[in-house]
Design an enzyme around this catalytic site. Structure first.
Site, PDB file in Angstrom:
ATOM      1  N   ARG A 238      37.750  -2.704 -15.602  1.00 45.78           N
ATOM      2  CA  ARG A 238      37.682  -3.993 -16.292  1.00 45.78           C
ATOM      3  C   ARG A 238      36.226  -4.244 -16.665  1.00 45.78           C
ATOM      4  O   ARG A 238      35.312  -3.991 -15.874  1.00 45.78           O
ATOM      5  CB  ARG A 238      38.188  -5.117 -15.393  1.00 45.78           C
ATOM      6  CG  ARG A 238      39.709  -5.206 -15.271  1.00 45.78           C
ATOM      7  CD  ARG A 238      40.373  -5.654 -16.587  1.00 45.78           C
ATOM      8  NE  ARG A 238      41.817  -5.752 -16.495  1.00 45.78           N
ATOM      9  CZ  ARG A 238      42.670  -4.783 -16.848  1.00 45.78           C
ATOM     10  NH1 ARG A 238      42.223  -3.639 -17.321  1.00 45.78           N
ATOM     11  NH2 ARG A 238      43.977  -4.984 -16.772  1.00 45.78           N
ATOM     12  N   GLU A 267      35.842  -8.833 -24.063  1.00 51.13           N
ATOM     13  CA  GLU A 267      36.684  -8.231 -25.094  1.00 51.13           C
ATOM     14  C   GLU A 267      37.300  -9.275 -26.011  1.00 51.13           C
ATOM     15  O   GLU A 267      37.767 -10.293 -25.496  1.00 51.13           O
ATOM     16  CB  GLU A 267      37.840  -7.459 -24.433  1.00 51.13           C
ATOM     17  CG  GLU A 267      37.402  -6.148 -23.868  1.00 51.13           C
ATOM     18  CD  GLU A 267      38.539  -5.397 -23.177  1.00 51.13           C
ATOM     19  OE1 GLU A 267      39.709  -5.572 -23.559  1.00 51.13           O
ATOM     20  OE2 GLU A 267      38.236  -4.630 -22.263  1.00 51.13           O
ATOM     21  N   HIS A 285      39.829  -0.184 -25.458  1.00 51.15           N
ATOM     22  CA  HIS A 285      40.734  -0.456 -24.329  1.00 51.15           C
ATOM     23  C   HIS A 285      42.103   0.223 -24.533  1.00 51.15           C
ATOM     24  O   HIS A 285      43.129  -0.446 -24.671  1.00 51.15           O
ATOM     25  CB  HIS A 285      40.895  -1.969 -24.122  1.00 51.15           C
ATOM     26  CG  HIS A 285      41.407  -2.304 -22.741  1.00 51.15           C
ATOM     27  ND1 HIS A 285      41.199  -3.518 -22.128  1.00 51.15           N
ATOM     28  CD2 HIS A 285      42.125  -1.587 -21.848  1.00 51.15           C
ATOM     29  CE1 HIS A 285      41.757  -3.528 -20.932  1.00 51.15           C
ATOM     30  NE2 HIS A 285      42.329  -2.346 -20.738  1.00 51.15           N
TER      31      HIS A 285
HETATM   32  C1  DGY Z   1      46.081  -2.233 -17.375  1.00 54.84           C
HETATM   33  O1  DGY Z   1      47.304  -2.074 -17.340  1.00 54.84           O
HETATM   34  O2  DGY Z   1      45.525  -2.989 -16.586  1.00 54.84           O
HETATM   35  C2  DGY Z   1      45.335  -1.467 -18.392  1.00 54.84           C
HETATM   36  O3  DGY Z   1      44.046  -1.911 -18.542  1.00 54.84           O
HETATM   37  C3  DGY Z   1      46.075  -1.453 -19.714  1.00 54.84           C
HETATM   38  O4  DGY Z   1      45.507  -0.550 -20.582  1.00 54.84           O
END
Ligand code: DGY
Length: 325
Positions: A238, A267, A285
């Site tokens: 993240r 983002e 992402h």
């Molecule tokens: C998630 O599922 O948390 C991922 O970041 C999706 O791409």
């Protein structure tokens, strides 16, 4: 049942919902809803299938109303949802773990290679007509085989990256985590160290922790300053785990060699200066974006929603133990 899907997901999941609930409403525009639209569209629903880009907070729960039983997140991460608030209200929150482990680990590895061997930079160079023939000093990068890989967060995805790189490329694995991962240690010879040791000793650092208040800006100016100048830094977890401004500064000042980022602090906005750097690789992402993975995620999110609305505890309910009702 009155359900809402905040954006179109792969067919498999939608078909499961159609089969169970007949017609249902969904945001069919190829964009995320604004917060006001989200508040409007969840009104009076029994359940909502939402995305990691939807901010699900008390105001959204208020708007959904007392009949709403579940927010089924189409993601493994659920930092976009105020889970404590959901629990207080007896609302289930579910996620889609497991099915995106391989795809996410594979993308982290792809970024590692792309950065170490300057693949994107080299591709742009060739396309721009700058390739005038083989050169002994042209596009020199970092070795991978036999080097040290530091895994920050040795859960499902971090362990998968470690396993593939230890078995496939003979990498030495260091990991930092609050838990000891005995299985990973057995399979790869990985060594658990503190974060500072990991950052000082690793040739590659790959981030795999959940986003929590404790991991926000876990990697900032001080952390970049102790990494090797040859270090390749990867984040597929993240964005806010990394202080993106500090990362840009570290790259500009050549404190590290390169960075591969699939996630960003704000983002879809990017820190000033990030896109001007030649030594960053920045896909949008997409770590889980393979046909199989996204389809399985859709089916799991649909199943979580169906189970909750049919009175069963969904298998992937993240607040099972905290629910009031
Ligand atoms: C998630 O599922 O948390 C991922 O970041 C999706 O791409």
């Amino acid at each position: 049942m009155n359900i809402y899907v905040t954006r179109e997901i792969p067919k498999g999941g939608l078909e499961m919902l159609r089969e169970k609930f007949g017609k249902f409403e969904m945001n069919t525009e190829d964009r995320m809803l604004t917060q006001n639209e989200l508040l409007e569209r969840v009104r009076g629903r029994d359940g909502v299938l939402c995305l990691l880009t939807d901010k699900i907070d008390a105001a959204v729960f208020d708007a959904a109303g007392p009949e709403c039983k579940i927010f089924s997140n189409y993601a493994v991460g659920f930092n976009n949802i105020d889970v404590a608030e959901a629990s207080r209200r007896g609302i289930m929150v579910t996620n889609t773990p497991g099915v995106l482990t391989e795809a996410t680990a594979d993308l982290a590895i792809a970024l590692l290679f792309a950065c170490a061997r300057r693949i994107v930079e080299g591709d742009a160079f060739t396309r721009a007509g700058k390739f005038k023939g083989w050169g002994p000093l042209l596009m020199i990068g970092q070795d991978i085989t036999g080097k040290t890989l530091g895994i920050v967060g040795a859960g499902r995805i971090g362990s998968n990256v470690a396993l593939k790189m230890a078995k496939g490329f003979g990498m030495k694995i260091l990991y930092a985590d609050t838990f000891k991962n005995t299985e990973l240690e057995k399979e790869t010879g990985a060594e658990k160290v503190d974060l500072e040791t990991l950052l000082r000793q690793s040739d590659f650092v790959s981030i795999h922790v959940n986003l929590t208040p404790e991991t926000t800006h876990l990697i900032s100016e001080k952390e970049f300053s102790i990494m090797k100048p040859s270090c390749v830094f990867i984040n597929t977890a993240r964005g806010p785990v990394v202080d993106e401004k500090a990362l840009v500064k570290a790259l500009q000042e050549k404190k590290i060699f390169a960075a591969g980022l699939d996630v960003f602090e704000n983002e879809p906005a990017l820190a000033p200066g990030l896109t001007e750097l030649p030594n960053v690789v920045i896909p949008p992402h997409v770590a889980s974006a393979t046909f199989w993975t996204r389809t399985r995620m859709a089916e799991m999110a649909a199943k979580n929603l169906i189970d909750a609305l049919e009175g069963r505890m969904p298998e992937f309910c993240v607040n099972k133990d905290q629910l009031k009702r």
